[in-house]
Design an enzyme around this catalytic site. Structure first.
Site, PDB file in Angstrom:
ATOM      1  CB  THR A  85       3.783  -6.372   2.139  1.00  0.00           C
ATOM      2  OG1 THR A  85       3.284  -6.807   3.397  1.00  0.00           O
ATOM      3  CG2 THR A  85       2.732  -6.598   1.065  1.00  0.00           C
TER       4      THR A  85
ATOM      5  CG  ASP B 240       0.590 -13.374   1.684  1.00  0.00           C
ATOM      6  OD1 ASP B 240       1.371 -12.670   2.357  1.00  0.00           O
ATOM      7  OD2 ASP B 240      -0.302 -12.898   0.965  1.00  0.00           O
TER       8      ASP B 240
ATOM      9  CD  GLU C 193      12.128  -1.935 -17.841  1.00  0.00           C
ATOM     10  OE1 GLU C 193      12.948  -1.017 -17.580  1.00  0.00           O
ATOM     11  OE2 GLU C 193      11.047  -1.757 -18.437  1.00  0.00           O
TER      12      GLU C 193
ATOM     13  CE  LYS D 119      -0.103  -6.002   4.946  1.00  0.00           C
ATOM     14  NZ  LYS D 119       0.363  -6.450   3.610  1.00  0.00           N
TER      15      LYS D 119
ATOM     16  NE  ARG E 179       1.327   1.065   0.868  1.00  0.00           N
ATOM     17  CZ  ARG E 179       0.427   0.888   1.828  1.00  0.00           C
ATOM     18  NH1 ARG E 179       0.491   1.604   2.937  1.00  0.00           N
ATOM     19  NH2 ARG E 179      -0.526   0.006   1.693  1.00  0.00           N
TER      20      ARG E 179
ATOM     21  CE1 TYR F 291      10.981   2.010 -16.073  1.00  0.00           C
ATOM     22  CE2 TYR F 291      11.217   4.215 -16.986  1.00  0.00           C
ATOM     23  CZ  TYR F 291      10.418   3.166 -16.557  1.00  0.00           C
ATOM     24  OH  TYR F 291       9.064   3.278 -16.629  1.00  0.00           O
TER      25      TYR F 291
END
Ligand code: DSN
Length: 445
Positions: free
Chosen positions: A254, A228, A84, A257, A263, A82
């Site tokens: 993203t 985008d 954050e 692609k 991903r 973790y």
């Protein structure tokens, strides 16, 4: 023939007794033997998916083959941690490895795209876009993006998305006859509606978007411009498509692609927007970043900076053009008449089929695409008139123009045999044999 997972389901005990590789395919698999031992059911499904991806011609324009290095980084122990916050300011201890990892991914993203600032934490494209909304808008503010049935994305303000219901969304489209964006119409709409945020970018637009023109319109109405570039990020990275970076206030993408990473997603922006973008991603929208994904993104960005990747990016475009020409030569009706990027959209109803029926027949024959609306489509999105296809995956396998001509020929044969299962099976066999000569990154054969 039964595929691996069918057999595994039918005889699960056998999976425990035999090495999965020989049981499944008679060939070596890339699956870790620990997984085969620990969970043969999941291992069998992974093996079956590997095989499916190897034996088919994958033409969904948003998909690709991540390299073995990307897959390994994504499957690493960074999934355990973790973190954050951002490097140097985290809410958990033990960041000795995560901080340099995230900084490395950021540095690579900035260098590759020539951006002032990069945030590599968004979980995927939709949260990345939503973070931009959160950074720049208040609920009820006006946003203006391309309508989904004209090639936009859900998160560009489509009515069923949070972006179309918590914000006042006005949508532009393409001209039905040409399939092209009319920048004059976009400007008129923007002048009338005065959006605070304009969005350029698409999931089904086969032409180059004029980012400079979109920025000029945004400036005229006092809007921010979000580009985008998820679909074209690999082309931009490889110099095969104009970059939106100098024109947009924020660019989202993203990473899986045409960019060929895991991903995930990234936001790129000017320095003056860095703080508000970072704050919107965390703590605004997300909790802990997916550090294993960050590792995969860093590897993919390293790969995308190579000369080999530039060749790949340019070949994607050459292949799309060759495939478009081949399909047009076989009588298919292409939206906008062709392509400038990685993507082809065609209306298949003039051939007496719906997009869905044709996509299903193609899939049966080993050619994987997705059905899609075309501009002005009178049919519903779940059974539309069009088919969307693209060339990133086949290019990653080393296919070139000659192979595109062959693929176009199969498209024509399938169109003539949509209900002829025997012929579809024959084509599937031919496709399987053909694919055997083209190794897939990330999949051993
Ligand atoms: N679902 C993606 C695509 O296929 O284009 C967009 O996010």
């Amino acid at each position: 023939m039964m595929w691996g997972h069918d057999r595994a389901r039918a005889r699960p005990a056998a999976c425990h007794q035999q090495p999965l590789g020989s049981f499944m395919l008679g060939k070596e698999l890339m699956i870790d033997p620990h997984l085969v031992q620990a969970d043969p059911e999941v291992a069998a499904l992974i093996a079956a998916e590997e095989r499916r991806e190897f034996e088919k011609i994958r033409l969904i324009p948003s998909e690709n083959y991540a390299s073995r290095a990307v897959l390994e980084a994504t499957g690493s122990v960074f999934t355990n941690k973790y973190s954050e916050g951002y490097a140097g300011k985290r809410y958990y201890e033990g960041q000795q490895c995560v901080d340099p990892l995230e900084q490395l991914a950021i540095a690579r993203a900035k260098a590759l795209f020539g951006a002032d600032h990069a945030n590599v934490q968004p979980y995927s494209g939709s949260p990345a876009n939503l973070a931009v909304y959160f950074a720049l808008l208040k609920p009820g503010d006006t946003v203006m993006g391309m309508a989904l049935p004209h090639g936009g994305h859900l998160t560009h303000g489509w009515n069923v998305s949070i972006t179309g219901s918590y914000f006042r969304s006005v949508q532009y489209g393409v001209q039905i006859d040409t399939g092209l964006i009319d920048y004059g119409q976009v400007r008129e709409l923007a002048l009338k509606e005065r959006p605070k945020l304009m969005i350029a970018g698409a999931t089904a637009y086969p032409r180059i978007i004029d980012f400079q023109a979109m920025r000029a319109i945004a400036d005229e109405v006092g809007a921010h411009l979000l580009v985008d570039m998820a679909h074209i990020a690999g082309l931009v990275a490889g110099g095969a498509h104009p970059t939106p970076i100098p024109h947009a206030h924020v660019v989202s993408t993203t990473t899986h692609k045409s960019l060929r990473g895991p991903r995930g997603a990234m936001l790129l922006c000017k320095e003056e927007m860095a703080k508000m973008i970072d704050k919107a991603v965390f703590p605004g929208l997300q909790g802990g970043p997916h550090n294993h994904t960050t590792a995969g993104i860093a590897v993919a960005l390293g790969e995308a900076a190579t000369d080999e990747f530039k060749v790949y990016a340019h070949q994607i475009v050459k292949n799309a053009r060759a495939l478009a020409e081949g399909l047009a030569g076989h009588g298919f009706k292409l939206v906008s008449g062709g392509t400038d990027n990685h993507l082809i959209l065609m209306d298949v109803t003039p051939r007496g089929m719906t997009g869905k029926a044709y996509a299903r027949a193609l899939d049966r024959a080993g050619l994987e695409c997705n059905y899609n609306t075309v501009p002005g489509d009178p049919r519903k999105p779940f059974d539309p008139s069009g088919l969307r296809l693209g060339t990133p995956s086949v290019t990653s396998r080393g296919m070139r123009e000659t192979e595109m001509a062959k693929i176009a020929g199969w498209f024509s044969r399938v169109a003539e045999n949509v209900a002829n299962e025997a012929e579809l099976d024959t084509i599937a066999g031919e496709v399987r044999d053909f694919c055997a000569a083209f190794p897939c990154p990330g999949i051993a054969r």
